[in-house]
Design a protein around this motif. Structure first.
Motif: not given
Length: 163
Positions: A64-70
């Motif tokens: 996602d935009h916070a660089n958390s895994k999707l």
């Protein structure tokens, strides 16, 4: 009347936030910061996509935009690899290969002029695409400093933690 004023304010604030958001995620921005897996990053719709390409293998990380895994579960994609103008293109099917990873293999090699275009489709989402030049040299240090300054203490929406 008050409700209308509040709605207008909220819409205005949301639009302003969206434009700040888009400005922070230019190719120059991504090329000047370290990516989580050492690949090249691009923004595509609601995603940050990171491409790690080597000869015969494409690995795409979906975040996602916070660089958390999707989760890429049930997702699929396609990568088109083209080296040089007018050269033959190679298409590679991308399939889930881990939490947020889509991966594919094929007969191709990655050169500095290689362009990889990926299409990603996750369940319940539209398909999104992004173009990468995996061996593009990293941005110079001067660029890094310039890109980092506006981020500092600007209340950037991606630097806060969600509770």
């Amino acid at each position: 009347m008050n409700i209308l004023r509040v709605a207008t304010f909220l819409i205005g604030t949301a639009l302003m936030g969206a434009s700040l958001f888009a400005a922070a995620h230019t190719e120059e921005y991504f090329d000047s910061v370290e990516s989580p897996h050492g690949g090249q990053m691009r923004m595509s719709g609601p995603y940050h996509l990171e491409l790690v390409a080597k000869d015969k293998e494409i690995v795409l990380y979906v975040m996602d935009h916070a660089n958390s895994k999707l989760s890429a579960e049930g997702g699929s994609g396609k990568a088109t690899i083209q080296t040089g103008k007018g050269k033959a293109r190679t298409s590679v099917k991308l399939e889930q290969a881990g939490d947020n990873i889509l991966k594919g293999t094929g007969e191709f090699s990655i050169k500095p002029e290689t362009v990889v275009t990926v299409f990603v489709e996750l369940p319940g989402q539209e398909a999104y695409s992004a173009s990468f030049t995996p061996l593009k040299p990293k941005a110079k240090l001067a660029m890094k400093t310039k890109a980092a300054k506006p981020q500092a203490d600007s209340g950037d929406p991606h630097h806060h933690t969600h509770h």
